[in-house]
Structure formats: structure tokens, C-alpha cells
Scaffold this motif. Structure first.
Motif, PDB file in Angstrom:
ATOM      1  N   SER A 554      -3.961  -3.269  -3.182  1.00 30.82           N
ATOM      2  CA  SER A 554      -5.339  -3.712  -3.360  1.00 30.82           C
ATOM      3  C   SER A 554      -5.804  -4.433  -2.107  1.00 30.82           C
ATOM      4  O   SER A 554      -5.030  -5.136  -1.448  1.00 30.82           O
ATOM      5  CB  SER A 554      -5.463  -4.637  -4.573  1.00 30.82           C
ATOM      6  N   TYR A 556      -7.874  -6.781  -2.198  1.00 30.05           N
ATOM      7  CA  TYR A 556      -8.151  -8.166  -2.562  1.00 30.05           C
ATOM      8  C   TYR A 556      -6.878  -8.999  -2.466  1.00 30.05           C
ATOM      9  O   TYR A 556      -5.798  -8.559  -2.892  1.00 30.05           O
ATOM     10  CB  TYR A 556      -8.745  -8.251  -3.971  1.00 30.05           C
ATOM     11  N   GLU A 559      -3.934  -9.485  -5.312  1.00 26.71           N
ATOM     12  CA  GLU A 559      -3.926  -8.440  -6.334  1.00 26.71           C
ATOM     13  C   GLU A 559      -2.687  -7.552  -6.227  1.00 26.71           C
ATOM     14  O   GLU A 559      -2.143  -7.120  -7.234  1.00 26.71           O
ATOM     15  CB  GLU A 559      -5.192  -7.585  -6.228  1.00 26.71           C
ATOM     16  N   THR A 560      -2.234  -7.272  -4.994  1.00 23.06           N
ATOM     17  CA  THR A 560      -1.034  -6.453  -4.830  1.00 23.06           C
ATOM     18  C   THR A 560       0.173  -7.151  -5.458  1.00 23.06           C
ATOM     19  O   THR A 560       0.969  -6.526  -6.174  1.00 23.06           O
ATOM     20  CB  THR A 560      -0.773  -6.179  -3.340  1.00 23.06           C
ATOM     21  N   LYS A 562       0.127  -9.356  -7.830  1.00 23.58           N
ATOM     22  CA  LYS A 562      -0.073  -9.356  -9.280  1.00 23.58           C
ATOM     23  C   LYS A 562       0.354  -8.021  -9.882  1.00 23.58           C
ATOM     24  O   LYS A 562       1.010  -7.977 -10.939  1.00 23.58           O
ATOM     25  CB  LYS A 562      -1.546  -9.634  -9.592  1.00 23.58           C
ATOM     26  N   ASN A 563      -0.012  -6.922  -9.211  1.00 24.06           N
ATOM     27  CA  ASN A 563       0.364  -5.599  -9.709  1.00 24.06           C
ATOM     28  C   ASN A 563       1.876  -5.392  -9.664  1.00 24.06           C
ATOM     29  O   ASN A 563       2.466  -4.826 -10.597  1.00 24.06           O
ATOM     30  CB  ASN A 563      -0.337  -4.513  -8.888  1.00 24.06           C
TER      31      ASN A 563
END
Length: 731
Positions: A554, A556, A559-560, A562-563
Motif C-alpha cells: 500500500s 499509505y 498499511e503494508t 497492517k496487511n
């Protein structure tokens, strides 16, 4: 005549009703001194006469009681003394009297107990319907109102004023636990004119049964201390610590004794409820289990349900245990959820018994209990040695004969005790369905049925960011040099025998983390990296998920990570094989920090290293460019397998392995010529073989050399290579 204790509750109620009759008679005599005979007034209750008006404003007052009233008072006092004596004798002899029991567990005062008996009278004898109607000047009213209850139960104005507070306080014991809360509100109705109506559940308990309130099902169940329980096979030390701690608290002086609450969490099947059940059995206490997922979460209904549940716990003097606590802690709580949770905590603060809060994940509790000690504990998944014992014990209990290596199963699946038992039970059913013959009257457990049952115990959401690949290749399908093949087998053995190394040989105590298996497959496209991942997953009989990088990376910030966290968290539940293809795009060399983009790119790489070390399953990374991978990244990977471009010898084996035995091959197909003449990798060979098969099917002929060469020509054209005319015209 010598008084003895009551034989049963109905004998007690008989004396209580006799006492009530005397009190009603006394009330009637009082009224008779102030009003004329009601039978002579056919319009009584329909208007207010002048005499009644003067009496109401205090002009007519008679201070002294008559002899018959004094005599009635003496009889009432004697009856009360006899009932108190017989109740005490019954308690000593072990006779259960519901009214005495309720008075004890709810801490009712003598006046409150009289109100309960007054409300119960109409359920014991219908004559009281007419009596109350007569005394209230309304025969349509079949129950006493609060004014009449105060006149019957209280003996002085001071006692009556104090008793009014029992009805005025909404949080009082009578209002909260005993009175009917569903009675409709009448416009303009005063407190004194409200009917004294007992809740149906309390009437049922007083008259008939101590069974669980039916309207609480299926959200609530009760487990009695004499219920049969499976033994605790793991976490026995926690059970012992729990018992000793509670005993120490209960043995403390009353003024030092603390109320207790425990928040216990762990994966489904970890044994949370079983731990509480064993604890209750050791203390000979019933257990009230409440599944919060089945309780209505609508604000009004939720509060009412929790209040009824607390009353039921007090009725049975049970340990109160709420399961599925996480439903009260949603990921994104709204105002309604916050208010519901706050009210839940307030209600628990008013409950004096032992409370357990069970959840499948840790919740940061917002409950700050008053005068209660709140303790937390996690029931972790058993280690591999413990899991092996569970597999063997449950298989023996179920009478399963199997050629299954449970040591390997314990290493592959990080299952809780409940998951292991359910997997074996389900696998036994699958094996019977497949009609496997039995040996020595014991059902034979099929390995494929067991793995199918194991996968059904795992519920995850990996499909949102990864694609499941069904392994279709075996060791005979992957064409690699012996060195690479040995590395793959060694990697699989690390999973199969991890129980021996980590548990039996004690290496688990030396490793705080990093007990998973990580592999990096590096080589040109089409050399068998994806196929090898399938071979590993198929050999270990584990699920294989290919991570979709487009769903992970991502732009953002954060976000990476988090994924990635979500992927590894979900995979942890299933011990799945995670396959990251083209990983150099995500996990390249950590660069010098020149701007914020470089800084956060390095953070993403470091975060992946961290998650891979924490993950106890298998992580497979594939890359076409090994030089692009950071050296620190390589150091933390267990196996780095380099896939060479196949030479002519291995290309010939690949050509031969690609054609299934049932495929019609022409005699002119020369695999040696194809291997020596065309330097293409296994992935390209697969495309050529499939394309040539369709060309042959179109013409209705066997697969000829011409079909293969034509397909090679098309395959090379994709990469910009051109086949000379003389190389393909002959075919």
C-alpha cells in the motif's frame, strides 16, 4: 404439643397463609371501627360519603384498639414465633424451604419477606383474589396493591414509612429481582396504587422447581457440580494455582475478603470452560454459563437479560461465567456499544459472587470494578509434547486404530485440546463413511480423512489477501538436481520431526521465537519454484496460500505492515504454508535513508523479518533475482534453495514428465532433440506441451513433432525470439 420443623415447603406455606388470614382479619376489624358495615351500602366504592370524607381528613379518629383487635395481635405474635421456630428447626434438619432460601441468598429483610409472601398468596389459593378485591373496593383487582401490602405487613407508621423505600428504590432487591417488570404503566397511577405482582420466575421457584429459567435458553446453561467432566490433560498447574488462590481469599476474615473476577482468554477449544467447570466441582458449586453471543444486544433487552441472569446466578448460588466476551468489544465500537458495555459493568458491580469472563482473544477491559479484584490469564496452545499426548489420549478414548504418526500431527497443527478432539471425532466419521474395513472391531482412521477433519477445525480469512492453491504435484513431478531436492526434503523433515527436537530434546526452551520454517526459492522464471512450494505443501498435507502482493503493498504509511500482520495472524491459526512470489518487489535491499519513502520502505522490510521469525508455520519466498535480496534478510531464512536453469539432461526429463501416460504421442517425437536444441525452462515447456496437445486435438491426430515445434515457435515469440525457418519447416 412440641413444635417440630417443617417436612416440606407446602406445610410451611400453610402456616404462612394462616398467619396472613389473621393479619387480614385484623385489618378488617380496624376498618370496621371507622366505617359502617359495607354490606349495608350498595353504592360503596362508587362515591365518597360525608362520613368517609370526615374520617379521611382526620375528624373521626379512634386511638384505642378493641379487645378483639388486641386478641388478634396476640394470636399473630404467637403464630409468627411458631413459624420462626419451625423454620429454624427445618434449616437445621436440612429441609429446603424456598422462602427461607430466597430470604437468605438475596438478604431480604423481614418486611420484604412479608411482601413476597403476600404476592405469593394469590398463587397458592384463589380465595385471596376475592379478599384483595374486597379490601380494595374493586373486585376486578385480584392482587394487592402497595398500599394494602404496607397495611398488612407493617405494624406501625414508622415501619410503614421505612418499608415504602423498598418499592421506591428501582435498584432495591424487590424491584430488581422479585417484582414483575413487565407490568404496564398506567397514566396517573401513584406508587401506592401499583399492584404487588411477583415475577413469574420467582413464583415458579417458590412453588415448584429450582430448574433454570426456560426463557434464558439457549444463551444460558447450568452445570451442576456432580456433572461428569472430561479430565484436564493440560494446564493442570493453572487449575491448582486458581484453586489455591480462591481458597486463600475465602478463608480470609470477612472484612478482608475480596470479591473476585477472572478474565481468561485463549483460542477456541483451549479449555477455558473446562477449567472453570473443574474449579466449580472442587468447590461443589453450580456453574452458570452465559454465551454473550446469544444474548440480545439491543440496549433495553440486553440490560433486562443481564439482570435476569444475575438473579438466576443468585438463585442457584452459582459461579457466573460469561463466554464470548469479545462480542461486547467490537473492533470499532459505536456509542450504543460503549453504553451497553458500561451498563454491563455497572450490573456486575452490584453482583457479589465469583465472575469469570472468557474470550477467544485478549480484550483490553474497560471495567474498573468496585471492591473486586480483577485478574487476567491466557490459556495458550499446548506445546508440541502436550499436543502429542492429547492426540494419543483422545484417539485411545475414541477407540481409533490408525497408522498415523501423532508426533508429526502435533508438529503440523498448533491445535487446542478441543480442536484435536473434534478433528479425531470428525475423522472417525469420514473414515466410516468411506467404508474402511475395521480391524479388531476398531474403526481404522484414514490419513486423508484426518487431514480433511483438521482443516475444518481452522477458520481464517486468508482468502481476502491470498489465494489458495491446491497442491497437485509430488516428488516425482519436480525435476531438480539432487542437491536442491535434498534441501527440500530436509525442510519437510524439519516440520515432521519438530516434536522430537523441540519437545523431547528440549530445544524449545532455548528458543524464544524462530521455531517456524522459512525458505527462499531463487532462480529464473519457470525453473520450478511454484511447483516446489506445492510439493512441500502436498508432502506435509498442509494448506498452501499464495499471497497476492497487490493486496499487501500500500502507498499509505503503515498499511503494508497492517496487511502483513493480518496475513500472519490468520495463517497462525491454520499453520498454512504462505507463498510469496516475486518477493524482491516487496523485500528488496534496505536502502540508505534519503527521504521518508526510504525510511518507511525499510520499516516494511524489517517488519516482515519480524513476522517471519514469529510465525511458527512455513513461509516460502520466491524471487527471480537473488542479488536484490538484503543479506540480513537471507541470514534469517532457514533454507535458501537456488534453482538453476535446467541443462539438456534435466530438460529431457522435464519433457518426458510433462506428457501424461494417456496422451497419444506420435513415434516421431524426439525428447532428446527437443532438450538439446531448445534452451527453455520448465514453465515454458509446460506451455508448449499444453499448446501442442490442443493443436493435435484440433486435427484429430496424435501429438506429433510438428505440433510441438509449432508451439515452441509461438512460445519463443512471446519473449521476442525468432525461430529460423529451416528449424521448423521440416516439421
Amino acid at each position: 404439643m412440641t413444635l417440630q420443623g417443617y417436612v416440606h415447603a407446602w406445610e410451611h406455606y400453610k402456616d404462612e397463609l394462616q398467619l396472613l388470614d389473621k393479619k387480614l382479619e385484623l385489618l378488617y376489624k380496624r376498618r370496621q371501627r371507622l366505617t359502617p358495615d359495607p354490606q349495608t351500602d350498595s353504592f360503596r366504592g362508587m362515591f365518597v360519603s360525608e362520613d368517609e370524607f370526615l374520617r379521611l381528613i382526620g375528624r373521626f379518629r379512634i386511638e384505642e384498639e378493641g379487645e378483639d383487635e388486641q386478641e388478634a395481635r396476640e394470636v399473630i405474635g404467637q403464630l409468627e414465633a411458631e413459624i420462626a421456630f419451625r423454620r429454624e428447626a427445618s434449616s437445621k434438619s436440612g429441609v429446603f424451604l424456598p422462602l427461607t432460601y430466597l430470604s437468605s441468598v438475596f438478604g431480604l429483610s423481614l418486611i420484604e419477606e412479608r411482601f413476597v409472601m403476600l404476592g405469593l398468596a394469590v398463587e397458592l389459593d384463589r380465595k385471596y383474589e376475592r379478599i384483595f378485591g374486597f379490601l380494595l373496593d374493586d373486585l376486578t383487582c385480584k392482587m394487592p396493591n402497595i398500599s394494602l401490602a404496607l397495611q398488612v405487613a407493617c405494624q406501625s407508621p414508622e415501619e410503614m414509612r421505612a418499608a415504602r423505600m423498598t418499592f421506591m428504590a428501582p435498584e432495591g432487591k424487590l424491584a430488581r429481582y422479585f417484582l414483575n417488570q413487565d407490568a404496564p404503566e398506567v397514566a396517573g397511577q401513584t406508587l401506592l396504587s401499583k399492584l404487588l405482582q411477583l415475577d413469574k420466575r420467582m413464583i415458579t421457584f417458590l412453588l415448584d422447581s429450582g430448574e433454570l429459567d426456560p426463557k434464558l435458553k439457549p444463551a444460558v446453561e447450568i452445570v451442576y457440580p456432580d456433572s461428569e467432566l472430561p479430565p484436564l490433560l493440560v494446564q493442570e498447574d493453572f487449575q491448582l494455582r486458581l484453586r489455591n488462590f480462591i481458597e486463600e481469599i475465602f478463608e480470609a476474615p470477612l472484612h478482608e475478603r475480596k470479591r473476585l473476577a477472572f478474565h481468561i482468554w485463549g483460542h477456541a477449544g483451549a479449555g477455558k470452560k473446562l477449567q472453570v467447570q473443574h474449579l466449580c466441582r472442587s468447590f461443589k458449586k453450580p456453574l452458570l454459563l452465559v454465551n454473550l453471543a446469544d444474548v440480545q444486544l439491543h440496549a433495553a433487552r440486553f440490560e433486562e437479560s443481564i439482570s435476569v441472569i444475575l438473579r438466576e446466578a443468585i438463585l442457584h448460588q452459582a459461579v457466573l461465567c460469561f463466554t464470548r466476551l469479545e462480542v461486547l468489544y467490537p473492533a470499532e465500537p459505536d456509542l450504543a456499544a460503549q453504553q451497553r458495555l458500561a451498563r454491563f459493568h455497572e450490573l456486575l458491580d452490584g453482583y457479589g459472587g465469583l465472575v469469570f469472563l472468557l474470550a477467544e482473544r485478549h480484550n483490553r477491559l474497560s471495567w474498573k470494578p468496585k471492591e473486586r479484584l480483577l485478574l487476567e490469564h491466557e490459556l495458550t496452545v499446548p506445546d508440541e509434547g502436550g499436543r502429542e499426548r492429547l492426540w494419543l489420549t483422545f484417539a485411545q478414548e475414541l477407540g481409533l486404530g490408525a497408522d498415523v504418526d501423532y508426533r508429526v500431527m502435533s508438529g503440523k497443527f498448533r491445535f487446542t485440546p478441543g480442536q484435536i478432539r473434534r478433528a479425531l471425532t470428525l475423522a472417525r466419521g469420514y473414515s466410516a463413511w468411506q467404508q474402511e474395513p475395521a480391524k479388531d472391531n476398531a474403526p481404522v482412521l484414514r490419513s486423508d480423512a484426518l487431514y480433511k477433519a483438521c482443516y475444518q477445525q481452522v477458520q481464517h480469512k486468508l482468502e481476502r489477501k491470498a489465494t489458495r492453491i491446491e497442491p497437485r504435484y509430488g516428488w516425482g513431478d519436480v525435476i531438480l538436481p539432487p542437491e536442491q531436492k535434498d534441501q527440500l526434503r530436509n525442510a519437510c523433515n524439519q516440520v515432521k520431526y519438530r516434536g522430537v527436537v523441540y519437545s523431547q530434546w528440549g530445544f524449545e526452551k532455548k528458543l524464544a521465537y524462530g521455531k517456524g520454517l522459512s525458505m527462499l526459492f531463487a532462480g529464473p522464471p519457470g525453473t520450478g519454484k511454484t511447483m516446489s512450494a506445492q510439493v512441500v505443501a502436498g508432502d506435509l498435507q498442509l494448506e498452501l496460500y499464495k499471497v497476492d502482493l497487490s493486496q499487501v503493498i500500500s502507498k499509505y504509511i503503515g498499511e503494508t505492515e497492517k496487511n502483513l500482520h493480518e496475513i500472519f495472524e490468520e495463517a497462525q491459526m491454520s499453520n498454512a504454508v504462505l507463498f510469496f512470489d516475486e518477493t524482491d518487489a516487496l523485500f528488496g535491499k534496505r536502502s540508505e535513508v534519503k527521504d521518508s519513502h526510504d525510511k518507511y520502505a525499510n520499516i516494511e522490510t524489517a517488519y516482515l523479518l519480524q513476522k517471519m521469525e514469529e510465525y511458527q508455520g512455513i513461509t516460502v519466498l520466491a524471487t527471480n533475482l537473488l542479488n536484490n535480496i538484503d543479506e540480513a534478510f537471507l541470514r534469517r531464512i532457514n533454507y535458501v534453495i537456488k534453482y538453476p536453469f535446467p541443462d539438456s539432461e534435466y530438460r529431457e526429463k522435464i519433457w518426458q514428465s510433462m506428457f501424461p501416460p494417456s496422451a497419444p504421442l506420435s513415434d516421431d517425437v524426439d525428447f532428446k532433440y527437443l532438450a538439446q536444441r531448445y534452451e527453455i525452462a520448465g514453465g515454458n515447456i509446460k506451455n508448449v506441451v499444453l499448446s501442442s496437445a490442443f493443436l493435435a486435438a484440433e486435427t484429430g491426430e496424435p501429438i506429433r513433432m510438428g505440433h510441438i515445434i509449432k508451439s515452441i515457435r509461438h512460445e519463443l515469440q512471446k519473449s521476442g525470439k525468432i525461430l529460423a525457418r529451416q528449424e521448423w519447416e521440416d516439421f
